[in-house]
Design a protein around this motif. Structure first.
Motif, PDB file in Angstrom:
ATOM      1  N   SER A  62       0.900  -0.983  -0.069  1.00 35.04           N
ATOM      2  CA  SER A  62      -0.366   0.181   0.266  1.00 35.04           C
ATOM      3  C   SER A  62       0.757   1.483   0.241  1.00 35.04           C
ATOM      4  O   SER A  62       0.668   2.576  -0.529  1.00 35.04           O
ATOM      5  CB  SER A  62      -0.889  -0.364   1.090  1.00 35.04           C
ATOM      6  OG  SER A  62      -1.616  -1.087   1.391  1.00 35.04           O
ATOM      7  N   ASP A  98      -5.443   1.620   4.957  1.00 38.93           N
ATOM      8  CA  ASP A  98      -5.355   2.173   3.872  1.00 38.93           C
ATOM      9  C   ASP A  98      -5.192   3.376   3.195  1.00 38.93           C
ATOM     10  O   ASP A  98      -5.255   4.022   2.519  1.00 38.93           O
ATOM     11  CB  ASP A  98      -5.372   1.065   2.173  1.00 38.93           C
ATOM     12  CG  ASP A  98      -4.920  -0.415   2.273  1.00 38.93           C
ATOM     13  OD1 ASP A  98      -3.591  -0.155   2.886  1.00 38.93           O
ATOM     14  OD2 ASP A  98      -5.624  -1.271   1.625  1.00 38.93           O
ATOM     15  N   GLU A 147      -4.239  -3.611  -5.658  1.00 39.17           N
ATOM     16  CA  GLU A 147      -2.976  -4.641  -4.753  1.00 39.17           C
ATOM     17  C   GLU A 147      -3.808  -5.860  -3.811  1.00 39.17           C
ATOM     18  O   GLU A 147      -5.354  -6.046  -2.924  1.00 39.17           O
ATOM     19  CB  GLU A 147      -3.260  -3.874  -3.491  1.00 39.17           C
ATOM     20  CG  GLU A 147      -2.023  -3.684  -2.461  1.00 39.17           C
ATOM     21  CD  GLU A 147      -2.293  -3.473  -1.351  1.00 39.17           C
ATOM     22  OE1 GLU A 147      -2.080  -1.925  -1.188  1.00 39.17           O
ATOM     23  OE2 GLU A 147      -1.981  -3.296  -0.067  1.00 39.17           O
TER      24      GLU A 147
END
Ligand SMILES: Nc1nc2c(ncn2[C@@H]2O[C@H](COP(=O)(O)OP(=O)(O)OP(=O)(O)O)[C@@H](O)[C@H]2O)c(=O)[nH]1
Ligand SMILES: [Mg+2]
Length: 320
Positions: A62, A98, A147
């Motif tokens: 991240s 995140d 991701e």
């Protein structure tokens, strides 16, 4: 107003974030309007480069994503980010993290960040991820970065989904995690050793280099020279070379005709998984449980059970 699929489709094709968010929500909720939007926008998809970023939990994916996004923005590219959360035991609370890590992009209309739960699906990379990829693509984002966390099937799924797969490794993890799954090692297009500020960087770099060397020897038809790059994402280091490599990989794929091939594979996979899900649901609704119980009691073997369920399904569709 964002009420009708036609309106949502029109506005998301014009790049409006609210319309994109609405479409994604409909799709997540299995609201039939979501499928309608998808059918309207689908012809406009296929332009974005889907970039998968994967690696062990806590590798800095991240953090790295955040600096990559900043670099793309500097170059005038628009980026959609899908952070696949983890109902995984490794990453409780990652969604919030995140948001914080990528919050500097929150007000930038050229960046759309979306965290998705995996809703306990086996495999992890949910249908929602594939849908969100299509929506971002239609909205005109140049890059869609996905991701995923984990050390399992997720990573393989991300490879199926992406044009370009970036594998993130870090110093100090044991071989068992690091000696990345064989399938991944073969599928990675770009390797990054992050946390280069940490002890053990050189050793990890050498180890990865050796693995890539072995891989290169095993592959007869070597056309893409897989880069191994260094990053210290937390210090903002390494993004330029990675973004360069991702762009170079795109050019390579386009040149070789593989960009279209990978898109085609992804589309096929999405259709097949929708069919599998729907068939399995129908089979279970019809007769499944009773038959499954017989398997549990060892009165029926799994092959016979599957056969029986499939014939029941086809009898039903013949009758219909
Ligand atoms: N020392 C150092 N720490 C870093 C670096 N990059 C990230 N970190 C730290 O590593 C921790 C995990 O970073 P994340 O970016 O959340 O890692 P992740 O791979 O996204 O983690 P999950 O999504 O939970 O698997 C954070 O505390 C980061 O600040 C780096 O280059 N050097
Ligand atoms: Mg993360």
């Amino acid at each position: 107003m964002l009420r009708t699929p036609a309106e949502v489709a029109r506005r998301l094709l014009a790049g409006e974030v609210a319309a994109g968010a609405r479409a994604i929500r409909w799709l997540d909720d299995r609201d039939p309007r979501g499928a309608e939007v998808l059918s309207l926008i689908y012809p406009q998809t296929g332009r974005a480069q889907v970039v998968g970023v994967t690696g062990p939990p806590g590798a800095g994916k991240s953090t790295l994503t955040d600096v990559l996004v900043a670099e793309w923005r500097k170059r005038g590219q628009r980026v959609g980010v899908i952070a696949v959360d983890p109902s995984s035991p490794f990453t409780g609370g990652a969604i919030l993290g995140d948001r914080v890590r990528m919050s500097r992009h929150a007000l930038d209309p050229g960046v759309f960040i979306r965290s998705l739960g995996t809703r306990g699906q086996a495999g992890g990379l949910s249908r929602s991820t594939q849908d969100a990829c299509l929506i971002f693509d239609a909205m005109g984002y140049d890059i869609v970065l996905v991701e995923t966390v984990g050390v399992g099937q997720d990573e393989i799924d991300v490879v199926n989904l992406a044009h370009t797969t970036v594998i993130v490794a870090v110093p100090g993890l044991g071989d068992e995690i690091q000696a990345v799954k064989a399938g991944l090692m073969e599928a990675g297009d770009i390797f990054v050793v992050n946390k280069a500020d940490r002890d053990g960087y050189d050793a990890t770099h050498r180890q990865m280099e050796l693995m890539l060397h072995l891989r290169a020897q095993a592959v007869a038809d070597l056309r893409w020279d897989v880069p191994l790059l260094r990053a210290a994402a937390a210090k903002g280091e390494g993004a330029e070379a990675i973004v360069d490599a991702i762009a170079a990989h795109r050019s390579f794929l386009k040149q070789e005709g593989d960009f279209a091939n990978r898109s085609r594979l992804r589309a096929r996979e999405q259709v097949l998984s929708l069919v599998r899900d729907a068939l399995a649901a129908r089979a279970l609704a019809m007769s499944g449980d009773a038959i499954l119980q017989q398997v549990e009691m060892r009165r029926l073997d799994p092959y016979a059970a599957a056969d029986r369920i499939l014939s029941a399904l086809s009898e039903k569709s013949a009758a219909a």
